[in-house]
Enzyme design. Structure first.
Site, mmCIF file in Angstrom:
data_model
loop_
_atom_site.group_PDB
_atom_site.id
_atom_site.type_symbol
_atom_site.label_atom_id
_atom_site.label_comp_id
_atom_site.label_asym_id
_atom_site.label_seq_id
_atom_site.Cartn_x
_atom_site.Cartn_y
_atom_site.Cartn_z
ATOM 1 C CG ASP A 21 3.879 -20.728 -5.017
ATOM 2 O OD1 ASP A 21 5.021 -21.150 -5.237
ATOM 3 O OD2 ASP A 21 3.350 -19.806 -5.662
ATOM 4 C CG ASP A 23 8.035 -15.732 -6.540
ATOM 5 O OD1 ASP A 23 8.308 -14.636 -6.039
ATOM 6 O OD2 ASP A 23 8.888 -16.607 -6.771
ATOM 7 C CB THR A 114 9.131 -21.592 -3.416
ATOM 8 O OG1 THR A 114 9.407 -20.675 -4.483
ATOM 9 C CG2 THR A 114 10.413 -21.837 -2.637
ATOM 10 C CB SER A 115 9.235 -23.019 -8.760
ATOM 11 O OG SER A 115 8.168 -23.940 -8.824
ATOM 12 C CE LYS A 146 5.315 -25.442 -6.164
ATOM 13 N NZ LYS A 146 5.006 -24.091 -5.639
#
Length: 227
Positions: A21, A23, A114-115, A146
């Protein structure tokens, strides 16, 4: 090291791919995230603590959709928040040991999941002094964010590995759930709140993580970790 239930965990494991991931996992962007969501909460009289509790690790559009007042333009609000996040990089740093670990890992065995969208991922990784892995699954490349496992499964597919042969490094409950749902070994990074699911390992950062890279008889990478 112990799990959320206090049972002893094996000190080492071996995988063929490493999925990160961004952040809170590779990059500490807490100050920017809290600032942007704070302005969103203030505008609509929302509970910032509740937004931060549930938004970490999920796509911004999902959080806007959940908290914006009825009738709000979710697409426009998400775009506005995204522009705010892209314009702010002060205080963004890499987690201790992250840069060294990324340099050690073979390029064909590592991915970012990552989102954030690709533009924001590029900006934040650069602000932290980190290179974006050649394989990156960002929010604009998946249909379901996610805690759905789509992003991690897509990364494993791109790297050509079985999900069971991959490890996920995550910091947020949504991401940890995604890694587990993908059938991958999962490591929680940082001060994740509450108990962790059984079998999830925990590290504060990467400063004490040991990693050795080798190859098997077919020339495929084998990565051994000691946490």
């Amino acid at each position: 090291m112990t799990s959320g239930t206090g049972t002893a965990l094996p000190p080492a494991f071996t995988v063929r791919a490493v999925l990160f991931d961004m952040d809170g996992t590779l990059v500490d962007s807490t100050a920017v995230v809290e600032q942007v969501w704070g302005e969103f909460a203030a505008r609509y009289g929302l509970d910032l603590a509740e937004i931060l509790r549930t938004s970490h690790g999920v796509q911004a559009a999902d959080t806007v959709r959940r908290f914006a007042p009825a009738g709000a333009d979710v697409v426009a609000l998400t775009a506005e928040l995204g522009a705010m996040e892209r314009a702010r990089t002060a205080g963004i740093v890499a987690l201790p040991g992250a840069a060294g670990l990324l340099r050690l890992l073979p390029a064909d065995a590592v991915a970012l999941v990552t989102s954030a969208d690709r533009l924001l991922a590029d900006i934040r990784m650069a602000a932290a002094g980190l290179d974006v892995p050649a394989t990156a699954v960002t929010a604009d490349l998946v249909g379901r964010g996610k805690p759905h496992p789509e992003g991690y499964l897509r990364a494993a597919e791109l790297l050509g590995v079985d999900p069971a042969d991959a490890v996920v490094f995550e910091d947020a409950p949504a991401g940890i759930a995604a890694g587990l749902a993908a059938g991958m070994r999962t490591v929680a990074v940082g001060p994740n709140p509450g108990e962790l699911p059984d079998g999830v390992l925990r590290i504060a950062d990467y400063s004490a993580v040991g990693c050795e890279v080798g190859v098997d008889g077919a020339g495929r990478s084998i990565i051994s970790f000691r946490l």
